[in-house]
Design a protein around this motif. Structure first.
Motif, PDB file in Angstrom:
ATOM      1  N   ASP A  67       0.802  -1.054   0.092  1.00  0.00           N
ATOM      2  CA  ASP A  67       0.020   0.037  -0.138  1.00  0.00           C
ATOM      3  C   ASP A  67       0.897   1.209   0.082  1.00  0.00           C
ATOM      4  O   ASP A  67       0.507   2.183  -0.827  1.00  0.00           O
ATOM      5  CB  ASP A  67      -1.026  -0.018   1.276  1.00  0.00           C
ATOM      6  N   PHE A  68       1.821   1.148   0.855  1.00  0.00           N
ATOM      7  CA  PHE A  68       2.877   2.141   0.805  1.00  0.00           C
ATOM      8  C   PHE A  68       3.500   2.710  -0.347  1.00  0.00           C
ATOM      9  O   PHE A  68       3.612   3.663  -0.847  1.00  0.00           O
ATOM     10  CB  PHE A  68       3.930   2.210   2.038  1.00  0.00           C
ATOM     11  N   PHE A  71       1.408   4.340  -2.919  1.00  0.00           N
ATOM     12  CA  PHE A  71       0.981   5.765  -2.664  1.00  0.00           C
ATOM     13  C   PHE A  71       2.520   6.464  -3.199  1.00  0.00           C
ATOM     14  O   PHE A  71       2.324   7.520  -3.673  1.00  0.00           O
ATOM     15  CB  PHE A  71       0.941   5.891  -1.226  1.00  0.00           C
ATOM     16  N   LEU A  72       3.537   5.771  -2.879  1.00  0.00           N
ATOM     17  CA  LEU A  72       4.785   6.538  -3.282  1.00  0.00           C
ATOM     18  C   LEU A  72       4.588   6.888  -4.747  1.00  0.00           C
ATOM     19  O   LEU A  72       5.299   7.609  -5.376  1.00  0.00           O
ATOM     20  CB  LEU A  72       5.962   5.668  -2.946  1.00  0.00           C
ATOM     21  N   ASP A  73       4.220   5.671  -5.467  1.00  0.00           N
ATOM     22  CA  ASP A  73       4.124   5.556  -7.026  1.00  0.00           C
ATOM     23  C   ASP A  73       3.261   6.815  -7.434  1.00  0.00           C
ATOM     24  O   ASP A  73       3.624   7.370  -8.436  1.00  0.00           O
ATOM     25  CB  ASP A  73       3.527   4.405  -7.444  1.00  0.00           C
ATOM     26  N   ASP A  74       2.180   7.095  -6.827  1.00  0.00           N
ATOM     27  CA  ASP A  74       1.334   8.161  -6.889  1.00  0.00           C
ATOM     28  C   ASP A  74       2.036   9.547  -6.925  1.00  0.00           C
ATOM     29  O   ASP A  74       1.669  10.408  -7.387  1.00  0.00           O
ATOM     30  CB  ASP A  74       0.199   8.157  -5.860  1.00  0.00           C
ATOM     31  N   VAL A  75       3.083   9.574  -6.049  1.00  0.00           N
ATOM     32  CA  VAL A  75       3.649  10.976  -5.813  1.00  0.00           C
ATOM     33  C   VAL A  75       5.112  10.966  -6.739  1.00  0.00           C
ATOM     34  O   VAL A  75       5.887  11.840  -6.398  1.00  0.00           O
ATOM     35  CB  VAL A  75       3.854  11.289  -4.523  1.00  0.00           C
ATOM     36  N   ILE A  77       7.359   8.659  -6.827  1.00  0.00           N
ATOM     37  CA  ILE A  77       8.521   7.737  -6.414  1.00  0.00           C
ATOM     38  C   ILE A  77       8.552   6.191  -6.611  1.00  0.00           C
ATOM     39  O   ILE A  77       7.352   5.953  -6.130  1.00  0.00           O
ATOM     40  CB  ILE A  77       8.784   8.195  -4.868  1.00  0.00           C
TER      41      ILE A  77
ATOM     42  N   HIS B  22      -5.057  14.450  -5.180  1.00  0.00           N
ATOM     43  CA  HIS B  22      -4.396  13.347  -4.962  1.00  0.00           C
ATOM     44  C   HIS B  22      -2.901  13.711  -4.259  1.00  0.00           C
ATOM     45  O   HIS B  22      -2.466  14.866  -3.982  1.00  0.00           O
ATOM     46  CB  HIS B  22      -3.897  12.512  -6.249  1.00  0.00           C
ATOM     47  N   GLY B  23      -2.173  12.601  -3.812  1.00  0.00           N
ATOM     48  CA  GLY B  23      -0.968  12.874  -2.909  1.00  0.00           C
ATOM     49  C   GLY B  23      -0.126  13.859  -3.416  1.00  0.00           C
ATOM     50  O   GLY B  23       0.302  14.730  -2.649  1.00  0.00           O
ATOM     51  N   TYR B  24       0.400  13.839  -4.848  1.00  0.00           N
ATOM     52  CA  TYR B  24       1.421  14.811  -5.319  1.00  0.00           C
ATOM     53  C   TYR B  24       0.830  16.184  -5.512  1.00  0.00           C
ATOM     54  O   TYR B  24       1.459  16.905  -5.062  1.00  0.00           O
ATOM     55  CB  TYR B  24       1.949  13.973  -6.678  1.00  0.00           C
ATOM     56  N   ILE B  27       1.102  17.600  -2.082  1.00  0.00           N
ATOM     57  CA  ILE B  27       2.484  18.192  -1.692  1.00  0.00           C
ATOM     58  C   ILE B  27       2.909  19.397  -2.244  1.00  0.00           C
ATOM     59  O   ILE B  27       3.332  20.373  -1.592  1.00  0.00           O
ATOM     60  CB  ILE B  27       3.590  17.264  -2.156  1.00  0.00           C
ATOM     61  N   ALA B  42       6.697  12.387   1.405  1.00  0.00           N
ATOM     62  CA  ALA B  42       5.608  11.315   1.081  1.00  0.00           C
ATOM     63  C   ALA B  42       5.497  10.462   2.232  1.00  0.00           C
ATOM     64  O   ALA B  42       4.102  10.122   2.349  1.00  0.00           O
ATOM     65  CB  ALA B  42       6.384  10.547  -0.212  1.00  0.00           C
ATOM     66  N   TYR B  46       1.604  10.104   3.613  1.00  0.00           N
ATOM     67  CA  TYR B  46       0.989   8.852   3.886  1.00  0.00           C
ATOM     68  C   TYR B  46       0.225   8.548   5.165  1.00  0.00           C
ATOM     69  O   TYR B  46      -0.830   7.975   5.129  1.00  0.00           O
ATOM     70  CB  TYR B  46       1.830   7.757   3.177  1.00  0.00           C
ATOM     71  N   ARG B  68      -5.593   6.342 -11.981  1.00  0.00           N
ATOM     72  CA  ARG B  68      -5.580   5.414 -11.016  1.00  0.00           C
ATOM     73  C   ARG B  68      -5.053   5.940  -9.533  1.00  0.00           C
ATOM     74  O   ARG B  68      -4.715   5.314  -8.733  1.00  0.00           O
ATOM     75  CB  ARG B  68      -4.492   4.262 -11.492  1.00  0.00           C
ATOM     76  N   LYS B  69      -4.631   7.262  -9.671  1.00  0.00           N
ATOM     77  CA  LYS B  69      -4.270   8.016  -8.329  1.00  0.00           C
ATOM     78  C   LYS B  69      -5.454   8.124  -7.481  1.00  0.00           C
ATOM     79  O   LYS B  69      -6.509   8.639  -7.779  1.00  0.00           O
ATOM     80  CB  LYS B  69      -3.397   9.062  -8.676  1.00  0.00           C
TER      81      LYS B  69
END
Lengths: 188, 103
Positions: A67-68, A71-75, A77, B22-24, B27, B42, B46, B68-69
């Motif tokens: 899962d982590f 999430f990293l992939d989404d940002v 990384i 979404h996450g990015y 940020i 990150a 999370y 898919r984000k």
């Protein structure tokens, strides 16, 4: 073209390993796969990627870790490679340098930094205990004058040496945690 | 019971999620809102997002088939918390100004 480099880092040298991988990337060799003794690099533009190594609790494929990573992939990384160890894993991540010009920072708050340091601390303690037991076992066999006692004696010495290094890492983690806790008392 | 102070990260995350992001996106938004002072990492984001979802202060939106984000948005409970925090911060600033500037 893939360039393979043979190099060994101890598990507690993750920061040194990260610095070396980033240095390779700055010279146009970006990590694509890491093993215990070898590293594969692809040729890219110098400084195209920034790398961050992580020491995480649990197996790479555990749900929590997957899962982590998602999430990293989404940002931006991406996980490049990983190595599983008993109860833990080392993960190699990278991001496009343009998106992370100051490098990848995984934890920006003190509590997360403390939790991360605890993970390292417990693992170093576990390693120190297991290696010390291995050393004691070899020493006991050597004391009984087995036919290969010099080998057992030598192994025991190596084990004790490694256990001392693990203990030093353990103490360094304690010092870091105490420093973070002091900082947390006055800063967020 | 008075609300406990929010961390700077949580405050800015809630403020950013008035619209789904979404996450990015979070940020970048936090970086922009704080004029580059607050750099949300990150792993920290999370952990904070998971905790905020558990508390019901934000919602994770159903996955968008086009992207898919995962996106998040603030809930009514989260908005209320944010309002209380703004009032708390105003009190801090007002008291500081009153005593330091003799107002």
């Amino acid at each position: 073209m893939i360039k393979r480099v043979y190099k060994f880092f101890f598990i507690w040298e993750l920061d040194k390993e990260e610095a070396w991988i980033n240095d390779m990337a700055s010279h146009g060799y970006s990590l694509v796969s890491a093993g215990r003794l070898s590293f594969d690099f692809e040729e890219t533009e110098p400084g195209q990627y920034k790398y961050k190594t992580l020491f995480l609790k649990g197996n790479y494929y555990s749900k929590k870790n997957m899962d982590f990573f998602s999430f990293l992939d989404d940002v931006g990384i991406k996980v490049t490679s990983y190595i599983n160890y008993p109860g833990t894993c080392c993960v190699y991540t990278r991001a496009v340098a343009e998106d992370y010009p100051d490098g990848i920072n995984i934890y920006s708050d003190i509590d997360s930094k403390i939790t991360y340091e605890w993970t390292k601390l417990w693992y170093m303690l576990f390693c120190a205990v297991v290696i010390t037991l291995g050393g004691l076992l070899n020493l006991a066999v050597a004391m009984n004058r087995s036919s290969v006692w010099p080998l057992n004696f030598g192994t025991a010495l190596v084990c004790f040496g490694l256990a001392i290094v693990c203990t030093i890492q353990f103490i360094m983690s304690i010092v870091k945690i105490r420093k973070f806790k002091k900082e947390r008392a006055i800063h967020e | 019971m008075p609300q406990q102070a929010l961390t700077e990260a949580v405050y800015y995350i809630l403020l950013s999620l008035r619209e789904p992001l979404h996450g990015y996106g979070i940020i970048q938004n936090v970086d922009e809102l704080s004029h580059g002072r607050v750099k949300l990492a990150a792993g920290t984001l999370y952990g904070a997002l998971n905790t905020l979802v558990e508390k019901g202060w934000i919602d994770a939106l159903p996955e968008n088939p086009l992207s898919r984000k995962k996106e998040y948005v603030i809930t009514n409970a989260g908005t209320e918390i944010l309002r209380e925090e703004i009032a708390r911060l105003s009190e801090l600033v007002d008291n500081g100004k009153r005593l330091m500037e003799g107002k």
